[in-house]
Design a protein around this motif. Structure first.
Motif, PDB file in Angstrom:
ATOM      1  N   ASN A 109       2.370  19.312   2.078  1.00 35.78           N
ATOM      2  CA  ASN A 109       1.530  20.398   2.213  1.00 35.78           C
ATOM      3  C   ASN A 109       0.135  19.716   2.475  1.00 35.78           C
ATOM      4  OD1 ASN A 109      -0.617  22.376   2.128  1.00 35.78           O
ATOM      5  ND2 ASN A 109       1.174  23.632   1.519  1.00 35.78           N
ATOM      6  N   GLY A 110      -0.347  19.984   3.801  1.00 35.31           N
ATOM      7  CA  GLY A 110      -1.798  19.248   4.091  1.00 35.31           C
ATOM      8  C   GLY A 110      -2.269  20.026   5.319  1.00 35.31           C
ATOM      9  N   THR A 111      -3.651  19.969   5.385  1.00 33.48           N
ATOM     10  CA  THR A 111      -4.317  20.381   6.639  1.00 33.48           C
ATOM     11  C   THR A 111      -5.025  19.484   7.700  1.00 33.48           C
ATOM     12  OG1 THR A 111      -6.234  21.044   5.203  1.00 33.48           O
ATOM     13  CG2 THR A 111      -4.445  22.860   5.223  1.00 33.48           C
ATOM     14  N   GLN A 112      -5.096  18.393   7.168  1.00 28.50           N
ATOM     15  CA  GLN A 112      -5.838  17.334   7.931  1.00 28.50           C
ATOM     16  C   GLN A 112      -5.292  16.200   7.992  1.00 28.50           C
ATOM     17  OE1 GLN A 112      -8.601  18.234   9.617  1.00 28.50           O
ATOM     18  NE2 GLN A 112      -9.448  19.808   8.517  1.00 28.50           N
ATOM     19  N   LEU A 113      -5.345  15.343   9.073  1.00 28.80           N
ATOM     20  CA  LEU A 113      -4.937  13.920   9.086  1.00 28.80           C
ATOM     21  C   LEU A 113      -5.374  13.075   7.836  1.00 28.80           C
ATOM     22  CD1 LEU A 113      -4.930  13.273  12.709  1.00 28.80           C
ATOM     23  CD2 LEU A 113      -2.834  13.702  11.785  1.00 28.80           C
ATOM     24  N   GLY A 114      -4.622  12.287   7.349  1.00 26.50           N
ATOM     25  CA  GLY A 114      -5.121  11.447   6.291  1.00 26.50           C
ATOM     26  C   GLY A 114      -4.010  10.707   5.635  1.00 26.50           C
ATOM     27  N   SER A 115      -4.561   9.932   4.645  1.00 30.41           N
ATOM     28  CA  SER A 115      -3.552   8.823   4.099  1.00 30.41           C
ATOM     29  C   SER A 115      -2.161   9.271   3.515  1.00 30.41           C
ATOM     30  CB  SER A 115      -4.272   7.926   3.220  1.00 30.41           C
ATOM     31  OG  SER A 115      -4.744   8.801   2.036  1.00 30.41           O
ATOM     32  N   TRP A 116      -2.451  10.643   3.195  1.00 30.18           N
ATOM     33  CA  TRP A 116      -1.197  11.331   2.479  1.00 30.18           C
ATOM     34  C   TRP A 116      -0.257  11.476   3.287  1.00 30.18           C
ATOM     35  CZ3 TRP A 116       0.942  15.991   4.580  1.00 30.18           C
ATOM     36  CH2 TRP A 116       0.183  16.568   5.623  1.00 30.18           C
ATOM     37  N   LEU A 117      -0.278  11.279   4.571  1.00 26.09           N
ATOM     38  CA  LEU A 117       1.009  11.495   5.491  1.00 26.09           C
ATOM     39  C   LEU A 117       1.957  10.140   5.339  1.00 26.09           C
ATOM     40  CD1 LEU A 117      -1.007  12.525   8.588  1.00 26.09           C
ATOM     41  CD2 LEU A 117       0.702  13.676   7.296  1.00 26.09           C
ATOM     42  N   ALA A 118       1.291   9.102   4.761  1.00 24.28           N
ATOM     43  CA  ALA A 118       2.282   7.952   4.537  1.00 24.28           C
ATOM     44  C   ALA A 118       3.060   8.351   3.462  1.00 24.28           C
ATOM     45  CB  ALA A 118       1.370   6.763   4.197  1.00 24.28           C
ATOM     46  N   TYR A 119       2.968   9.293   2.818  1.00 24.49           N
ATOM     47  CA  TYR A 119       3.868   9.376   1.869  1.00 24.49           C
ATOM     48  C   TYR A 119       5.185   9.831   1.988  1.00 24.49           C
ATOM     49  CZ  TYR A 119       4.876  10.268  -3.251  1.00 24.49           C
ATOM     50  OH  TYR A 119       5.584  10.204  -4.557  1.00 24.49           O
ATOM     51  N   ALA A 120       5.527  10.468   3.482  1.00 24.74           N
ATOM     52  CA  ALA A 120       6.529  10.686   4.129  1.00 24.74           C
ATOM     53  C   ALA A 120       7.582   9.673   4.009  1.00 24.74           C
ATOM     54  CB  ALA A 120       6.614  11.256   5.291  1.00 24.74           C
ATOM     55  N   GLN A 121       7.012   8.492   3.993  1.00 25.44           N
ATOM     56  CA  GLN A 121       7.903   7.197   4.005  1.00 25.44           C
ATOM     57  C   GLN A 121       8.565   7.162   2.700  1.00 25.44           C
ATOM     58  OE1 GLN A 121       5.472   4.321   5.606  1.00 25.44           O
ATOM     59  NE2 GLN A 121       6.513   4.359   7.632  1.00 25.44           N
ATOM     60  N   LEU A 122       7.961   7.450   1.767  1.00 25.42           N
ATOM     61  CA  LEU A 122       8.279   7.381   0.157  1.00 25.42           C
ATOM     62  C   LEU A 122       9.189   8.288   0.153  1.00 25.42           C
ATOM     63  CD1 LEU A 122       4.773   6.282  -1.582  1.00 25.42           C
ATOM     64  CD2 LEU A 122       6.802   4.784  -0.874  1.00 25.42           C
ATOM     65  N   LEU A 123       9.002   9.349   0.349  1.00 32.40           N
ATOM     66  CA  LEU A 123      10.016  10.668   0.338  1.00 32.40           C
ATOM     67  C   LEU A 123      11.697  10.147   0.878  1.00 32.40           C
ATOM     68  CD1 LEU A 123       7.957  13.533   1.209  1.00 32.40           C
ATOM     69  CD2 LEU A 123       8.594  12.914  -1.213  1.00 32.40           C
ATOM     70  N   GLU A 124      11.386   9.648   2.259  1.00 29.25           N
ATOM     71  CA  GLU A 124      12.647   9.307   2.832  1.00 29.25           C
ATOM     72  C   GLU A 124      13.202   7.969   1.970  1.00 29.25           C
ATOM     73  OE1 GLU A 124      14.001   8.074   7.413  1.00 29.25           O
ATOM     74  OE2 GLU A 124      11.868   7.252   6.562  1.00 29.25           O
ATOM     75  N   GLU A 125      12.503   6.998   1.517  1.00 29.93           N
ATOM     76  CA  GLU A 125      13.078   5.953   0.803  1.00 29.93           C
ATOM     77  C   GLU A 125      13.962   6.520  -0.469  1.00 29.93           C
ATOM     78  OE1 GLU A 125      10.026   3.120   0.302  1.00 29.93           O
ATOM     79  OE2 GLU A 125       9.806   2.687   2.401  1.00 29.93           O
TER      80      GLU A 125
END
Length: 330
Positions: A109-125
């Protein structure tokens, strides 16, 4: 009766999925949901503020407002009781996968582009089978246009889509100028599905203390109508997986969502009110309806009353406004 469905490329034993809620934070609840027939799990959101270490923003947007979750309700435990930190979230995801053997859909859950988006890869892993991207925000500034809002959603979704190989669904609100246009745009960006819809908390005015307080009640069956309309309108316009979220409390609600075009039906409020076993009640009710109406599979039901198949398409497009007004007089 064949209840199998395909949602976000995942073949599920049933279209009834426990939606994003703190129930996944309790492994006893997870096991009870599995026993009740859950074919998959949607985890509650990890917030951008958590992932970027912005404790001030986290306190302001989450801890202070206990109901500021798109999935939260006034019946949820206190935030400290169920909000998992990023590391705990990954651990819980892996545990649910290991113990149940069922697909797990993580949520960001987020409303702006940012470093948090990289966490998607950790969820996949960590083993997530899909990601539900929760775009929970309102435009409250007069200088922000509808086009800018859509652009922001697409940019965030594009970033997550490009970071992972697993399916990604976007959880939308119904308050865009053109939901259908945004859906088509997300499809062109190779997103895999849509979840319809978010529920926003509404302010409550305390007339004694003269304070404005956040407030969000559990969904009711009356919330379902908006979901049904847009499921029916979108089913024939996009090839995305569609999930209904909000307003599903009874077996007939499940049937309605499927008839209008849902591939999956997420349930939260009914489970919080009546416990994980309610999932089995809804499943049994769906089976009874199918038997009574001589349907052999969910695939036969899905979209049977979408816009294209509806005998009266205007009922979706304009809502038969004049006829509806006349019904009140009658």
């Amino acid at each position: 009766m064949n209840l199998t469905t395909t949602y976000l490329g995942l073949k599920l034993a049933s279209p009834l999925i426990p939606g994003a809620s703190p129930l996944v934070d309790n492994m006893d609840s997870v096991r009870r949901l599995q026993d009740a027939g859950a074919p998959a799990f949607v985890m509650h959101s990890l917030f951008a503020e958590q992932l970027e270490g912005n404790q001030v923003a986290f306190d302001r947007h989450i801890v202070r407002w206990q109901d500021n979750f798109a999935e939260a309700t006034t019946m949820f435990p206190d935030t400290g009781d169920y909000v998992l930190g990023p590391d705990e979230y990954l651990d819980r995801l892996a545990v649910i996968k290991r113990i149940t053997g069922l697909p797990v859909i993580a949520s960001l859950n987020g409303t702006q582009l940012g470093s948090w988006l990289a966490y998607a890869q950790l969820l996949e892993e960590a083993g997530a089978d899909a990601i539900e991207l929760n775009t929970y925000f309102l435009a409250t500034q007069r200088g922000v246009t509808g086009a800018e809002l859509e652009q922001r959603v697409v940019e965030i979704a594009r970033s997550v889509r490009g970071a992972v190989k697993i399916p990604v669904a976007v959880k939308l609100s119904p308050f865009y100028t053109s939901v259908a246009h945004l859906a088509g745009w997300l499809e062109r960006e190779k997103l895999d599905g849509l979840v319809l819809f978010n529920r926003f908390f509404q302010p409550e005015i305390d007339v004694e203390s003269l304070e404005v307080r956040p407030h969000l009640d559990l969904s009711t069956p009356e919330d379902l109508g908006l979901r049904l309309r847009w499921l029916a309108l979108l089913r024939d316009q996009v090839k995305l997986s569609l999930a209904c979220s909000g307003g599903v409390h009874r077996p007939e609600d499940v049937v309605k969502a499927l008839l209008t075009g849902a591939d999956a039906v997420q349930v939260v409020a009914a489970l919080l009110k009546r416990g994980p076993g309610e999932l089995a009640v809804l499943r049994a009710g769906l089976l009874r309806w199918m038997e009574d109406h001589e349907y052999e599979s969910v695939s036969q039901i899905r979209g049977a009353l979408s816009l294209r198949n509806c005998p009266d398409p205007e009922a979706y497009e304009r809502g038969n406004y004049l006829r509806s007004v006349q019904l009140w007089r009658d």
